[in-house]
Structures are given as C-alpha cells and as structure tokens.
Design a protein around this motif. Structure first.
Motif, PDB file in Angstrom:
ATOM      1  N   SER A   1       0.850  -1.206   0.000  1.00  0.00           N
ATOM      2  CA  SER A   1       0.000   0.000   0.000  1.00  0.00           C
ATOM      3  C   SER A   1       0.877   1.245   0.000  1.00  0.00           C
ATOM      4  O   SER A   1       1.839   1.327   0.778  1.00  0.00           O
ATOM      5  CB  SER A   1      -0.886   0.029   1.246  1.00  0.00           C
ATOM      6  OG  SER A   1      -1.839  -0.984   1.166  1.00  0.00           O
TER       7      SER A   1
ATOM      8  N   GLU B   1      -3.707  10.732  -3.616  1.00  0.00           N
ATOM      9  CA  GLU B   1      -4.017   9.409  -4.170  1.00  0.00           C
ATOM     10  C   GLU B   1      -3.458   8.322  -3.264  1.00  0.00           C
ATOM     11  O   GLU B   1      -2.364   8.453  -2.710  1.00  0.00           O
ATOM     12  CB  GLU B   1      -3.405   9.272  -5.578  1.00  0.00           C
ATOM     13  CG  GLU B   1      -3.792   7.969  -6.250  1.00  0.00           C
ATOM     14  CD  GLU B   1      -3.159   7.763  -7.631  1.00  0.00           C
ATOM     15  OE1 GLU B   1      -3.591   6.818  -8.317  1.00  0.00           O
ATOM     16  OE2 GLU B   1      -2.253   8.521  -8.005  1.00  0.00           O
TER      17      GLU B   1
ATOM     18  N   GLY C   1      -3.092   3.840  -3.191  1.00  0.00           N
ATOM     19  CA  GLY C   1      -3.242   2.676  -4.065  1.00  0.00           C
ATOM     20  C   GLY C   1      -2.266   1.582  -3.677  1.00  0.00           C
ATOM     21  O   GLY C   1      -1.604   1.659  -2.640  1.00  0.00           O
ATOM     22  N   ARG C   2      -2.185   0.573  -4.526  1.00  0.00           N
ATOM     23  CA  ARG C   2      -1.256  -0.545  -4.294  1.00  0.00           C
ATOM     24  C   ARG C   2      -0.284  -0.657  -5.465  1.00  0.00           C
ATOM     25  O   ARG C   2      -0.654  -0.425  -6.606  1.00  0.00           O
ATOM     26  CB  ARG C   2      -2.027  -1.871  -4.174  1.00  0.00           C
ATOM     27  CG  ARG C   2      -2.720  -2.037  -2.849  1.00  0.00           C
ATOM     28  CD  ARG C   2      -3.352  -3.418  -2.712  1.00  0.00           C
ATOM     29  NE  ARG C   2      -4.026  -3.532  -1.433  1.00  0.00           N
ATOM     30  CZ  ARG C   2      -3.417  -3.826  -0.283  1.00  0.00           C
ATOM     31  NH1 ARG C   2      -2.115  -4.042  -0.272  1.00  0.00           N
ATOM     32  NH2 ARG C   2      -4.094  -3.907   0.836  1.00  0.00           N
TER      33      ARG C   2
ATOM     34  N   LYS D   1       0.895   5.834  -0.985  1.00  0.00           N
ATOM     35  CA  LYS D   1       0.110   7.033  -1.308  1.00  0.00           C
ATOM     36  C   LYS D   1       1.011   8.007  -2.055  1.00  0.00           C
ATOM     37  O   LYS D   1       2.238   7.853  -2.066  1.00  0.00           O
ATOM     38  CB  LYS D   1      -0.452   7.663  -0.038  1.00  0.00           C
ATOM     39  CG  LYS D   1       0.593   8.288   0.867  1.00  0.00           C
ATOM     40  CD  LYS D   1      -0.062   8.949   2.068  1.00  0.00           C
ATOM     41  CE  LYS D   1       0.981   9.600   2.974  1.00  0.00           C
ATOM     42  NZ  LYS D   1       0.382  10.242   4.144  1.00  0.00           N
TER      43      LYS D   1
ATOM     44  N   LEU E   1      -0.125   3.454  -9.578  1.00  0.00           N
ATOM     45  CA  LEU E   1      -0.805   4.718  -9.275  1.00  0.00           C
ATOM     46  C   LEU E   1      -1.250   5.394 -10.573  1.00  0.00           C
ATOM     47  O   LEU E   1      -0.518   5.377 -11.563  1.00  0.00           O
ATOM     48  CB  LEU E   1       0.113   5.649  -8.480  1.00  0.00           C
ATOM     49  CG  LEU E   1       0.452   5.175  -7.055  1.00  0.00           C
ATOM     50  CD1 LEU E   1       1.439   6.133  -6.402  1.00  0.00           C
ATOM     51  CD2 LEU E   1      -0.795   5.062  -6.188  1.00  0.00           C
TER      52      LEU E   1
END
Length: 608
Positions: free
Chosen positions: A234, A246, A248-249, A236, A278
């Motif tokens: 994880s 944002e 995301g992974r 950001k 991303l």
C-alpha cells in the motif's frame, strides 16, 4: 550489493548514446555474438532518424560486483525538463565533451544544474580521434566554464579521461593506451562517484520519469530514498506541498538490468526502480508509505515557452490519407501524450474542435506532430506563438534565449545583421579557430521562429546554431515577419503543368503537377507583399492547327520543398499547416475568399 548511480550529460551529438552502447558491450551485458542495433538506447523511430535522444532512459551494468545505474539524458534544450529531474536520481555525472567543438550551451545548462546540486563531475573528452581535435584547449574551456558557474574547489578538481566512444577506448592521456577499452572509465566511476545516500525510515521515492504503458498503466521511475518497496504494497502520493491526493497498491516493481526492465520481488533504498499502480501521481510527486507525511523536496517543472493550436483537419481533402481524423481521437491522443510528457500542457481551446498545446520549443512540438502523423492522424496546426507573462508591476515579459552560433568569418556580418533585425543583442564574439567565429546573442524566442533555415541559406550551410532558454525579459516590441504574400488556389482539382509554368513569373511554387489542390490552399509564394489568387488547373487550349513552336515541352522550376518545421515557421497568423500521414500542405485558415475579406476588415476596424 554495492551501487553507483551516474548520469551522462553532454551537448546534443557529442556521443552520449554511443558511449552507453560501448559500456553495455564491454561490461558483458551483451553476449559477444549478440547482434545489437547501433545506439541501442534510442528506442523510438524519430530518435534513430534524427540521431538525437528525446526521452531520458536508464540502464545498468555490472562491473567487479558493483551495479552501475546509468541514465542517458537528452542533450536538446527543448527536452531540458527531463534533464533537471534526472539529476535528483544520481550521485555523480559524466560530462562528455567533443574534443573539437568544446563545451556548448547545452553542456552549460546541464552542468550548471549538476554543480548546483553539489554533484562532483568526471570530465570525458570524447572523439579525440577527430582530425580537428584540440583536447588540451577543450579541457581549459571546461575549467573556465565550471569556474564561471561558481563550482566549488572540490568540483574544479575534476578527474579527466580522453578517448573515443566510437572506437571503444578511454585513457588518462590523449595518446592512450588504447588496449584497455572502457576499463579506466568503469574504475573511475566506482572510485569517484559516492554510493547512494540512504535515509532511515519508511518507503519514500520521488517520481522522476513518467511514462504511460498500455498494459501496466502509468509507470513512475525514480530512486528509492528510504525503505523498500514490494509488489502489492500500500502506498500514497504526496504533492510538493505535502497534500495526499491518491492512495493505491503497487502492482509491479521493475529494475533496470542491461537494456531490459525486469520484475523484481523487492526494491531497496538507493536503487533506481520503476513502479506501476498509481494513476494520478505525476513527476515531482513523492510516492511513499501511508504513514509518511513529509514530501521529498523537488524542482518545479519549467514553464512552457511556445504554444500552438491543434485543430481538426477540415480541408476538402480531409480523411483521404489518414484514418484518425475526429476531434475525440486527437483529444485522447494529446491528453495521453501529456500523461507521459510533463513538459507539455494541453488545454481545450475557445475555437470549436481545437486544442492549445504548449511546450518548451519548436523541436518538441514538431516531434509530437511528426509522431502523430506517423500514427495515422490528420490535423491542422497554427503558427507557434510565444507564451507571454507579466511581472508584479504588470510589465509584459517574453522568453529570451541564449544563442551560440559558430560560423565562418566571411559570413559573420550577415548573421549579426539578421539577428539584430530580430531584436537580438550580441553578448560576445570571439575566434574559435580555423577562420571561424563564435558569436553569442540573447534573442527573443519570437525572433528565432524559422531562423534556422534562413541561417543555413545565408551561410551556405556552414553555420552551427545552438540555443537555450535564458530567462524571461521585457517585451522587445514588433519583429518583422514574412515579407512576401502567397499564391492561393481558386479551385479544387489536380494541378496542371501548363498552368504552373504560366504562373512562374508570379513567384516560386510549392506544388508539383498532378498534386491535388483545393480552394484556399497555398500553392506558392508571391513575389510581392500581397496574397494573389491563381488558377493552377487551367490547361492549354488545343486547336487543330499543327505547330512546331518551342512551347510544346513545359520545363518547370523545381518547387520549394516544405518540411514540417519549415512550414510551421513559414505560415502567417491567418494560415494553417495541414498535416496528414502522406502530405504537408499549407492553407488559409478561412478557405472562402469572401470570408477572408470580411475577417481582414474586422481586424482592421479592431486595430483602429
């Protein structure tokens, strides 16, 4: 494993990409029997054709258990946005200088950025095998350049290597030995460039290069400042002012191994990696663990200096040569380009089916148009316009460029005269050896539009011009543009040789017999300063009387060949360049002569 991160910076055409080829070959990255194309790092067709590097790229080689990450950077000022950010990823720079030409403006531009960041340079004098090489004088010029750019004493104490990337050798002396290949350069990089500085803490990485991949989405390349990164982790994205925009992974972590990008299980601090996952993060944003709150300091992106209007091709021949003609297709392609090329700014225009595209120079915009036409797009583009700004007092400012011209002494007078007419200020003029002069000017970007071809005509192709964004300065006033009018076709059809022959006294043509033309299309240049409508479809009236007159064979003067760059610089504000996969045509923005007259009257009343 030990790591070294190094960038190769130099002026365009001084041999960066060839040097990387030799480093890859001699480090064993390629098998001895492996067939590898020349300039392996130049991957796109336009890079190969023009022999220039447009996109920054990374590669890595192994030497004595040390992995050396090498970043090959663009040498053209139009792609300078790439160069500045690359320097944030590396701990040392190879300054590659041509043994005959010496340091040129682009060398100055990138070296200034590198010295400011505190990087210690290694100077490589390349092409010492040239018959006009003057390596010792060039070393002195490099030292003077570093001193002028406020280098520290430590930076001025730079190591020097001499050699020929083309022949595949480097040595501490001009004469050699030449049998050690690139070993002296590898050893010097390991000894002189420090290992990457690693900070404690969670995963943080500054996005430095951005590209759009059809399978993985947006790929961000950068150096890991702290921590490590794995797939499925994880993360950001933080903007430069520390705001999270944002989360995301990570879907994939890729590392550079030779010319390949290979998936890896984990990327560690200090290494240069590419990550996917991303969708919104951009260059100069920090990608990090969700707990991190502080972004990595980053350089803002330099503002664009030129803009053009890209419009749907609405000529009568629209759709006959390309398969991508709608405004939706053009819009999607431009916004996709802006995702991976952050030096471009795309905006919807006030005009219907038109888009404003702003970039760092004619070359950058020209390459975008050329790439699109090769992909099957049809579009029409306006003349490039300079992006003006205002200072805090409301004074109008425009971009000024530093222009360095190397020219034979006999032609220096005409160069000074032409650039003075274009509002240029001469800063320096000195002999550069071999009866040649090096002249330095500060010229408004407006004054340089279309000057390259004029310079080559004035100097019989012997002048070399290099230009570089200098600063925004006060607006310099009107600059005289094209003095001649154009010849405009009155009808649609195929051009006839007899008609073109009859029109030769009106001015040089831009079309050949058999070419398709339409009403409002520009077919030639008028000898006078006004536009003239002509009929290029009028054939010879035939009679039943036999004749032996001399006018049976029509001999035409060869037409002016319009390349994309030449056409962009040639057109006026009321004209467009129609670009298709097969043709480049010039046309009036308004094809109907009555519409043109009305528009001219409207503009005259507005000026009053």
């Amino acid at each position: 494993m030990q790591l070294r991160n190094v960038a190769i910076i130099a002026h365009v055409d001084h041999g960066k990409t060839t040097l990387v080829d030799r480093l890859l070959q001699q480090s064993g990255t390629f098998r001895s029997n492996e067939k590898v194309q020349e300039r392996a790092m130049d991957s796109n067709d336009l890079e190969k054709e023009r022999g220039i590097t447009i996109l920054a790229k990374a590669t890595s080689v192994m030497w004595k258990d040390v992995r050396i990450n090498i970043v090959d950077t663009p040498g053209h000022a139009d792609f300078g946005g790439e160069v500045e950010r690359i320097l944030n990823m590396v701990d040392g720079v190879l300054v590659l200088v041509d043994a005959a030409e010496g340091p040129l403006p682009q060398t100055k531009f990138v070296v200034a950025k590198a010295l400011k960041r505190g990087l210690k340079p290694i100077v490589v004098i390349n092409k010492v095998d040239r018959p006009d090489a003057r390596p010792n004088e060039v070393v002195n010029e490099v030292f003077d350049l570093f001193a002028a750019l406020d280098a520290t004493d430590e930076q001025l104490d730079f190591p020097i290597l001499y050699g020929s990337a083309k022949q595949g050798w480097m040595a501490k002396d001009v004469e050699g030995p030449k049998d050690q290949g690139m070993q002296p350069l590898f050893d010097l990089v390991i000894a002189h460039v420090p290992p990457p500085a690693v900070e404690d803490g969670e995963f943080r990485m500054l996005a430095t290069i951005l590209e759009a991949n059809p399978y993985l989405g947006r790929i961000h390349t950068g150096r890991i400042t702290s921590g490590s990164v794995k797939p499925n982790q994880s993360v950001k994205a933080l903007s430069r002012d520390g705001k999270t925009f944002e989360t995301g992974r990570i879907t994939k972590v890729l590392a550079f191994r030779g010319l390949e990008r290979q998936p890896i299980e984990e990327g560690f601090a200090g290494d240069i990696v590419a990550i996917a996952g991303l969708e919104k993060a951009n260059v100069a944003d920090t990608i990090c663990n969700p707990d991190v709150t502080e972004p990595i300091p980053a350089q803002p992106i330099d503002p664009p200096t030129l803009s053009m209007t890209f419009r749907v091709n609405d000529s009568p021949l629209a759709g006959t040569e390309g398969d991508k003609v709608t405004s939706r297709m053009i819009r999607d392609r431009l916004f996709r380009e802006a995702e991976g090329n952050i030096a471009l700014k795309i905006a919807e225009s006030d005009e219907k089916d038109a888009f404003e595209v702003a970039g760092r120079g004619e070359l950058q915009l020209g390459i975008l148009i050329e790439t699109m036409r090769r992909e099957g797009f049809e579009l029409s583009v306006s003349r490039p316009r300079v992006v003006l700004t205002r200072d805090e007092n409301g004074e109008l400012l425009e971009p000024i460029e530093e222009v360095v011209i190397d020219v034979d002494e006999e032609h220096s007078g005409i160069v000074v005269q032409k650039l003075s007419e274009r509002r240029g200020d001469m800063m320096e003029m000195r002999p550069s050896g071999g009866n040649r002069q090096r002249i330095v000017f500060h010229v408004p970007t407006r004054g340089l539009l279309g000057y390259q071809s004029e310079l080559l005509t004035d100097t019989r192709g012997t002048a070399v011009m290099n230009r570089l964004f200098h600063a925004y300065g006060p607006y310099k006033g009107e600059i005289p543009g094209r003095r001649n009018g154009v010849l405009i076709s009155t009808d649609a059809g195929e051009a006839v040789a007899y008609a073109l022959w009859n029109l030769e006294d009106r001015g040089p043509m831009m079309i050949e017999p058999g070419w398709k033309v339409y009403r409002g299309m520009i077919v030639g240049e008028h000898t006078r300063d006004n536009d003239l409508e002509v009929n290029v479809l009028k054939g010879k009236k035939l009679t039943n009387i036999r004749t032996t007159s001399k006018d049976e064979a029509v001999r035409l003067t060869p037409p002016i060949k319009m390349t994309l760059e030449k056409a962009m610089a040639y057109i006026g504000d009321d004209e467009l360049v129609e670009v298709t996969p097969k043709s480049i045509r010039l046309r009036k923005k308004l094809l109907d002569p009555n519409d043109r007259k009305r528009d001219e009257k409207r503009r005259e009343t507005e000026q009053v």
